[in-house]
Design a protein around this motif. Structure first.
Motif, PDB file in Angstrom:
ATOM      1  N   GLN A  67       0.805  -1.219   0.000  1.00 10.64           N
ATOM      2  CA  GLN A  67       0.000   0.000   0.000  1.00 10.64           C
ATOM      3  C   GLN A  67       0.841   1.273   0.000  1.00 10.64           C
ATOM      4  O   GLN A  67       0.294   2.365   0.122  1.00 10.64           O
ATOM      5  CB  GLN A  67      -0.951  -0.006   1.202  1.00 10.64           C
ATOM      6  CG  GLN A  67      -1.941  -1.158   1.176  1.00 10.64           C
ATOM      7  CD  GLN A  67      -2.932  -1.097   2.317  1.00 10.64           C
ATOM      8  OE1 GLN A  67      -3.448  -0.037   2.654  1.00 10.64           O
ATOM      9  NE2 GLN A  67      -3.195  -2.232   2.928  1.00 10.64           N
ATOM     10  N   GLU A  68       2.170   1.120  -0.120  1.00  7.45           N
ATOM     11  CA  GLU A  68       2.996   2.322  -0.213  1.00  7.45           C
ATOM     12  C   GLU A  68       2.719   3.021  -1.532  1.00  7.45           C
ATOM     13  O   GLU A  68       2.716   2.402  -2.596  1.00  7.45           O
ATOM     14  CB  GLU A  68       4.486   1.974  -0.097  1.00  7.45           C
ATOM     15  CG  GLU A  68       5.374   3.197  -0.028  1.00  7.45           C
ATOM     16  CD  GLU A  68       6.756   2.918   0.532  1.00  7.45           C
ATOM     17  OE1 GLU A  68       7.509   3.893   0.727  1.00  7.45           O
ATOM     18  OE2 GLU A  68       7.073   1.740   0.785  1.00  7.45           O
ATOM     19  N   GLY A  69       2.457   4.310  -1.469  1.00 10.51           N
ATOM     20  CA  GLY A  69       2.083   5.065  -2.647  1.00 10.51           C
ATOM     21  C   GLY A  69       0.593   5.307  -2.750  1.00 10.51           C
ATOM     22  O   GLY A  69       0.156   6.157  -3.531  1.00 10.51           O
ATOM     23  N   THR A  70      -0.189   4.566  -1.967  1.00  9.70           N
ATOM     24  CA  THR A  70      -1.642   4.773  -1.947  1.00  9.70           C
ATOM     25  C   THR A  70      -2.128   5.109  -0.546  1.00  9.70           C
ATOM     26  O   THR A  70      -2.862   6.064  -0.340  1.00  9.70           O
ATOM     27  CB  THR A  70      -2.384   3.530  -2.467  1.00  9.70           C
ATOM     28  OG1 THR A  70      -1.971   2.381  -1.709  1.00  9.70           O
ATOM     29  CG2 THR A  70      -2.099   3.311  -3.944  1.00  9.70           C
ATOM     30  N   THR A  71      -1.701   4.323   0.447  1.00 10.92           N
ATOM     31  CA  THR A  71      -2.070   4.582   1.840  1.00 10.92           C
ATOM     32  C   THR A  71      -1.051   5.484   2.518  1.00 10.92           C
ATOM     33  O   THR A  71      -1.396   6.361   3.298  1.00 10.92           O
ATOM     34  CB  THR A  71      -2.207   3.266   2.621  1.00 10.92           C
ATOM     35  OG1 THR A  71      -3.261   2.491   2.042  1.00 10.92           O
ATOM     36  CG2 THR A  71      -2.526   3.513   4.094  1.00 10.92           C
ATOM     37  N   SER A  73       3.339   7.086   2.147  1.00 10.76           N
ATOM     38  CA  SER A  73       4.534   7.227   1.322  1.00 10.76           C
ATOM     39  C   SER A  73       5.708   7.602   2.208  1.00 10.76           C
ATOM     40  O   SER A  73       5.533   8.071   3.337  1.00 10.76           O
ATOM     41  CB  SER A  73       4.345   8.296   0.237  1.00 10.76           C
ATOM     42  OG  SER A  73       4.296   9.585   0.814  1.00 10.76           O
ATOM     43  N   LEU A 142      -1.542   9.228   3.126  1.00 13.41           N
ATOM     44  CA  LEU A 142      -2.112   9.614   1.837  1.00 13.41           C
ATOM     45  C   LEU A 142      -3.610   9.369   1.739  1.00 13.41           C
ATOM     46  O   LEU A 142      -4.204   9.578   0.673  1.00 13.41           O
ATOM     47  CB  LEU A 142      -1.408   8.850   0.700  1.00 13.41           C
ATOM     48  CG  LEU A 142       0.108   9.008   0.584  1.00 13.41           C
ATOM     49  CD1 LEU A 142       0.631   8.183  -0.580  1.00 13.41           C
ATOM     50  CD2 LEU A 142       0.498  10.469   0.432  1.00 13.41           C
ATOM     51  N   LEU A 143      -4.246   8.921   2.816  1.00 11.10           N
ATOM     52  CA  LEU A 143      -5.662   8.591   2.762  1.00 11.10           C
ATOM     53  C   LEU A 143      -6.510   9.852   2.643  1.00 11.10           C
ATOM     54  O   LEU A 143      -6.105  10.937   3.071  1.00 11.10           O
ATOM     55  CB  LEU A 143      -6.067   7.831   4.023  1.00 11.10           C
ATOM     56  CG  LEU A 143      -5.367   6.481   4.251  1.00 11.10           C
ATOM     57  CD1 LEU A 143      -5.668   5.960   5.652  1.00 11.10           C
ATOM     58  CD2 LEU A 143      -5.800   5.476   3.186  1.00 11.10           C
ATOM     59  N   SER A 144      -7.722   9.705   2.089  1.00 13.44           N
ATOM     60  CA  SER A 144      -8.643  10.841   2.013  1.00 13.44           C
ATOM     61  C   SER A 144      -9.166  11.212   3.390  1.00 13.44           C
ATOM     62  O   SER A 144      -9.580  12.351   3.634  1.00 13.44           O
ATOM     63  CB  SER A 144      -9.800  10.526   1.069  1.00 13.44           C
ATOM     64  OG  SER A 144     -10.507   9.370   1.513  1.00 13.44           O
ATOM     65  N   ASN A 147      -6.131   9.438   8.379  1.00 15.72           N
ATOM     66  CA  ASN A 147      -4.676   9.332   8.349  1.00 15.72           C
ATOM     67  C   ASN A 147      -4.051   9.201   9.734  1.00 15.72           C
ATOM     68  O   ASN A 147      -2.940   8.677   9.856  1.00 15.72           O
ATOM     69  CB  ASN A 147      -4.085  10.546   7.628  1.00 15.72           C
ATOM     70  CG  ASN A 147      -4.218  10.453   6.130  1.00 15.72           C
ATOM     71  OD1 ASN A 147      -3.524   9.677   5.480  1.00 15.72           O
ATOM     72  ND2 ASN A 147      -5.133  11.239   5.572  1.00 15.72           N
TER      73      ASN A 147
END
Length: 309
Positions: A67-71, A73, A142-144, A147
């Motif tokens: 999930q690195e890059g989405t959840t 970084s 990176l979550l909407s 976090n």
């Protein structure tokens, strides 16, 4: 927010819980029926997972594998340097900037990390915009939303690059966020005129703390030394004095950190409420630059007393 006090051990994986519910949702039964038949164990596990944080970066990376890059970084920069002269001493970078809870976890700390390091907060690549640059490392949510679930207490940070960065520098400035109410300041006497834009300065390097307090106050940002006698007992959770805090894992075994209230961090941007807004407005109202430059002057003051050996 950072705290040097023990956190609750993580006994269950959020990812495991959410995966279990996602699997149930594809089983074909109506969602309400699935929720109604959920076991007490699943409910207890979900509640436990919501109330504890990751015990370390290692645990977080394991549980959020892929999930690195989405959840989340990680970004860092280590500058290549050479000394090829047999007679002259080449300069080296003595200070690194860290943001352990960047992105949506403690908003504004990623941008400050880049800015104080000498890079543009408005460029995803981080283009250098100042003549002197510093090494940096940051972890970002990176979550909407949600976090804060990605928070790892500072003393439990075991990211290899973060610790290697700290260990190879004389100084670290670590950036964190908190709310004004968490500080429980004596509002009858401080901050002046009810100003909720407060910087709590911590870390074991007294000279660095003093320089930061001096420069930030001079720039118009209320700043206090959390280890000064007047504040030590009140701000013990925000003083960055734990030996395992990355700000203190330098070559000198001491460094500095800033706990910045939400009001202070938001005041640095014209549009502080989204990553894109912060990237687009960090240079619009002048406050970000004032804060950035105050921190950089403090770094210069500390480095001036650290001659090359």
């Amino acid at each position: 927010m950072t705290t040097d006090h023990p956190s609750t051990p993580r006994t269950a994986s959020r990812r495991t819980v959410l995966t279990a519910f996602a699997a149930a949702a594809t089983a074909g039964t109506p969602l309400l029926a699935q929720l109604g038949s959920a076991t007490t164990a699943h409910a207890a596990t979900a509640a436990a997972a919501a109330d504890v944080e990751y015990a370390s970066n290692t645990v977080l990376y394991r549980e959020l594998a892929g999930q690195e890059g989405t959840t989340f970084s990680r970004r860092f920069r280590r500058h290549e340097q050479f000394d090829t002269s047999m007679t002259a001493v080449a300069p080296f970078r003595r200070t690194a900037i860290l943001a352990l809870h960047g992105g949506g976890i403690e908003i504004g700390t990623s941008e400050l990390c880049l800015g104080i390091a000498g890079y543009s907060p408005g460029d995803a690549v981080g283009a250098p915009i100042l003549p002197t640059v510093h090494d940096y490392w940051m972890f970002e949510g990176l979550l909407s939303s949600g976090n804060k679930d990605l928070h790892v207490t500072s003393k439990n940070c075991d990211d290899h690059v973060a610790l290697a960065t700290a260990a190879s520098h004389l100084n670290v400035l670590s950036l964190h966020g908190c709310t004004f109410d968490q500080l429980r300041l004596p509002t009858g006497s401080y901050p002046p005129a009810g100003d909720r834009r407060v910087a709590v300065v911590g870390g074991l390097n007294k000279a660095f703390r003093t320089a930061l307090v001096t420069e930030l106050n001079a720039a118009g940002f209320p700043a206090i030394d959390s280890l000064a006698p007047a504040w030590a007992s009140l701000l013990s959770e925000y003083n960055g004095d734990h030996a395992d805090n990355p700000c203190n894992r330098t070559m000198l075994r001491m460094g500095a950190q800033l706990e910045l209230t939400t009001e202070l961090r938001k005041s640095l941007f014209t549009d502080p409420d989204s990553r894109g807004g912060r990237a687009a407005t960090w240079d619009k109202n002048g406050e970000f630059v004032k804060f950035r430059d105050a921190c950089r002057r403090a770094i210069e003051t500390v480095e001036a007393g650290q001659p090359l050996l």
